[in-house]
Write an enzyme that holds these catalytic residues in place. Structure first.
Site, PDB file in Angstrom:
ATOM      1  N   ALA A 248       9.332  46.166  24.834  1.00  0.00           N
ATOM      2  CA  ALA A 248       8.252  45.224  25.110  1.00  0.00           C
ATOM      3  C   ALA A 248       8.281  44.639  26.511  1.00  0.00           C
ATOM      4  O   ALA A 248       7.299  44.022  26.937  1.00  0.00           O
ATOM      5  CB  ALA A 248       8.287  44.084  24.087  1.00  0.00           C
ATOM      6  N   ALA A 249       9.388  44.807  27.238  1.00  0.00           N
ATOM      7  CA  ALA A 249       9.463  44.238  28.590  1.00  0.00           C
ATOM      8  C   ALA A 249       9.093  45.238  29.668  1.00  0.00           C
ATOM      9  O   ALA A 249       9.137  44.921  30.854  1.00  0.00           O
ATOM     10  CB  ALA A 249      10.865  43.676  28.849  1.00  0.00           C
TER      11      ALA A 249
ATOM     12  N   ILE B  80       4.476  49.453  29.985  1.00  0.00           N
ATOM     13  CA  ILE B  80       3.498  49.542  28.896  1.00  0.00           C
ATOM     14  C   ILE B  80       3.681  48.372  27.950  1.00  0.00           C
ATOM     15  O   ILE B  80       2.720  47.753  27.491  1.00  0.00           O
ATOM     16  CB  ILE B  80       3.643  50.874  28.122  1.00  0.00           C
ATOM     17  CG1 ILE B  80       3.355  52.063  29.025  1.00  0.00           C
ATOM     18  CG2 ILE B  80       2.713  50.884  26.903  1.00  0.00           C
ATOM     19  CD1 ILE B  80       3.669  53.405  28.380  1.00  0.00           C
TER      20      ILE B  80
ATOM     21  N   ASP C 218      13.589  44.430  23.678  1.00  0.00           N
ATOM     22  CA  ASP C 218      13.936  45.298  24.796  1.00  0.00           C
ATOM     23  C   ASP C 218      15.375  44.998  25.194  1.00  0.00           C
ATOM     24  O   ASP C 218      15.990  44.048  24.693  1.00  0.00           O
ATOM     25  CB  ASP C 218      12.992  45.087  25.982  1.00  0.00           C
ATOM     26  CG  ASP C 218      12.753  46.387  26.755  1.00  0.00           C
ATOM     27  OD1 ASP C 218      13.722  47.179  26.889  1.00  0.00           O
ATOM     28  OD2 ASP C 218      11.625  46.600  27.226  1.00  0.00           O
TER      29      ASP C 218
ATOM     30  N   ARG D  28       7.088  58.411  33.939  1.00  0.00           N
ATOM     31  CA  ARG D  28       7.031  59.617  34.765  1.00  0.00           C
ATOM     32  C   ARG D  28       6.990  59.271  36.241  1.00  0.00           C
ATOM     33  O   ARG D  28       6.446  58.246  36.640  1.00  0.00           O
ATOM     34  CB  ARG D  28       5.782  60.440  34.421  1.00  0.00           C
ATOM     35  CG  ARG D  28       5.959  61.288  33.198  1.00  0.00           C
ATOM     36  CD  ARG D  28       4.988  62.451  33.217  1.00  0.00           C
ATOM     37  NE  ARG D  28       3.600  62.035  33.198  1.00  0.00           N
ATOM     38  CZ  ARG D  28       2.591  62.816  33.567  1.00  0.00           C
ATOM     39  NH1 ARG D  28       2.834  64.032  34.025  1.00  0.00           N
ATOM     40  NH2 ARG D  28       1.353  62.391  33.497  1.00  0.00           N
TER      41      ARG D  28
ATOM     42  N   ARG E  75       6.029  65.807  31.279  1.00  0.00           N
ATOM     43  CA  ARG E  75       6.532  65.031  30.155  1.00  0.00           C
ATOM     44  C   ARG E  75       7.850  65.608  29.633  1.00  0.00           C
ATOM     45  O   ARG E  75       8.703  64.885  29.125  1.00  0.00           O
ATOM     46  CB  ARG E  75       5.480  64.967  29.045  1.00  0.00           C
ATOM     47  CG  ARG E  75       4.327  64.035  29.393  1.00  0.00           C
ATOM     48  CD  ARG E  75       3.273  64.009  28.291  1.00  0.00           C
ATOM     49  NE  ARG E  75       2.261  62.986  28.533  1.00  0.00           N
ATOM     50  CZ  ARG E  75       1.201  63.135  29.290  1.00  0.00           C
ATOM     51  NH1 ARG E  75       1.010  64.281  29.929  1.00  0.00           N
ATOM     52  NH2 ARG E  75       0.334  62.163  29.445  1.00  0.00           N
TER      53      ARG E  75
ATOM     54  N   ALA F 288       6.317  56.579  23.245  1.00  0.00           N
ATOM     55  CA  ALA F 288       7.320  57.126  24.154  1.00  0.00           C
ATOM     56  C   ALA F 288       7.139  58.627  24.330  1.00  0.00           C
ATOM     57  O   ALA F 288       7.082  59.379  23.360  1.00  0.00           O
ATOM     58  CB  ALA F 288       8.721  56.830  23.629  1.00  0.00           C
TER      59      ALA F 288
ATOM     60  N   ASP G 219      -5.747  59.968  25.295  1.00  0.00           N
ATOM     61  CA  ASP G 219      -6.531  61.177  25.553  1.00  0.00           C
ATOM     62  C   ASP G 219      -7.974  60.990  25.111  1.00  0.00           C
ATOM     63  O   ASP G 219      -8.915  61.455  25.767  1.00  0.00           O
ATOM     64  CB  ASP G 219      -5.912  62.370  24.817  1.00  0.00           C
ATOM     65  CG  ASP G 219      -4.464  62.597  25.196  1.00  0.00           C
ATOM     66  OD1 ASP G 219      -4.127  62.404  26.381  1.00  0.00           O
ATOM     67  OD2 ASP G 219      -3.661  62.947  24.309  1.00  0.00           O
TER      68      ASP G 219
ATOM     69  N   HIS H 270      -0.105  65.884  22.950  1.00  0.00           N
ATOM     70  CA  HIS H 270      -0.289  64.824  23.941  1.00  0.00           C
ATOM     71  C   HIS H 270       0.414  65.163  25.254  1.00  0.00           C
ATOM     72  O   HIS H 270       1.172  64.383  25.800  1.00  0.00           O
ATOM     73  CB  HIS H 270       0.236  63.502  23.382  1.00  0.00           C
ATOM     74  CG  HIS H 270       0.046  62.322  24.293  1.00  0.00           C
ATOM     75  ND1 HIS H 270      -1.197  61.939  24.765  1.00  0.00           N
ATOM     76  CD2 HIS H 270       0.924  61.447  24.838  1.00  0.00           C
ATOM     77  CE1 HIS H 270      -1.057  60.874  25.537  1.00  0.00           C
ATOM     78  NE2 HIS H 270       0.218  60.557  25.611  1.00  0.00           N
TER      79      HIS H 270
END
Length: 337
Positions: free
Chosen positions: A29-30, A33, A54, A102, A108, A139, A171, A198
């Site tokens: 959460a930190a 995203i 986190d 990334r 990915r 993730a 997407d 994905h």
């Protein structure tokens, strides 16, 4: 920690008109995203307890978000003193954006070795503390991390394929936005089903089922490529400083909202990467297609519908990649339990 019944009563104290009381846990959460995702979830009126976990920084994120004037209680946890167990206790929905982002030139799959270990360990904690929760995996690489979570849950004896989801909503969001740019329309009016997986060529937008099935060949090819590799566009624009975090948070919040609506008994259908029968006889255990969500997670898996000849070709390419992606996740857990 309050029981589910007690939490329901506590929610009534906040608002006599409350119709639901759900605890949502965000793992990671930190991060880039996790923070905007948590902020968006704070606005969701179906969330009455927002649990943020986190490795570091989460109490500060929780304190900051807790000032937003909506009814949910926000708590932040770190690994110290069994933080992840407390974060996950009685969770109804778990969202996992944890992992490294990334960088330029990375696919990915390049993220796999690091993120696979992170997701494996978080999945163990979920299986231990809230095995009945709906689990939404952001993730990357999703094509491999979803099988990782499934294999971990199988090892723990708690796997329910109806409760594990790979979030492919970005997407769908990109397809709607990019098609609207080409057509000169409002994105809100453009619904595009996206199937497959994905990453890259596994992302198959079904433009023949959209409002614009007759795009010229050059526009079609350019649009498909942009939808499949939209993430690269963001990585390049950020000049190596990050990847798609804000749009992914938006998409993750949208999918989490759909899961919560399903828990309430509303019928909502979203494309998502789940264990699917559609191509299982070809060795592809997971596939993204429209899925109707309900109180127990997956209620119905829909097929891909009528496809154009070009889409049939795209799906054949996607299947070839997905066989390898899925196997990679399964093999990782077998070799690194």
């Amino acid at each position: 920690m309050l029981s589910r019944t007690a939490r329901f009563s506590a929610t009534r104290a906040f608002s006599s008109s409350a119709a639901s009381a759900y605890k949502v846990a965000v793992l990671g959460a930190a991060g880039g995203i996790g923070q905007p995702l948590s902020l968006l979830l704070k606005e969701n009126t179906d969330v009455t307890e927002l649990s943020l976990y986190d490795l570091r920084g989460t109490p500060g994120v929780a304190a900051d978000i807790s000032h937003v004037n909506t009814k949910s209680v926000v708590k932040g946890y770190t690994p110290e003193q069994g933080g992840i167990d407390a974060a996950l206790e009685n969770a109804d929905v778990v969202v996992i954006p944890a992992g490294v982002p990334r960088k330029p030139g990375m696919t990915r799959d390049d993220l796999f070795n690091t993120n696979a270990s992170i997701v494996r360990d978080l999945a163990k904690a979920v299986g231990k503390n809230c095995p009945k929760a709906l689990v939404a995996i952001i993730a990357n690489p999703v094509n491999s991390t979803v099988p990782i979570v499934a294999e971990v849950f199988k090892n723990q004896g708690v796997y329910d394929p109806k409760r594990v989801f790979g979030v492919t909503t970005l997407d769908v969001v990109r397809a709607s936005r990019f098609l609207a740019e080409v057509a000169g329309t409002n994105p809100a009016d453009e619904k595009v089903t996206v199937v497959g997986g994905h990453s890259g060529h596994t992302i198959v937008p079904l433009l023949s089922q959209s409002n614009h099935p007759d795009l010229s060949a050059d526009k079609y090819e350019a649009l498909v490529h942009r939808i499949q590799f939209g993430g690269d566009e963001v990585v390049k624009a950020k000049d190596g400083a990050g990847s798609a975090t804000l749009s992914m948070a938006f998409a993750g919040a949208r999918f989490t909202s759909s899961l919560l609506k399903g828990l309430k008994g509303e019928k909502v259908t979203e494309p998502t990467f789940v264990e699917s029968p559609l191509f299982k006889d070809e060795g592809i255990a997971f596939w993204s297609s429209p899925v109707t969500l309900g109180p127990n997670g997956v209620e119905k898996i829909h097929d891909n519908g009528k496809l154009s000849a070009k889409e049939e070709e795209l799906i054949a390419t996607a299947k070839a990649d997905l066989v390898k992606n899925i196997k990679k996740g399964v093999d990782f857990v077998a070799q690194n339990p």
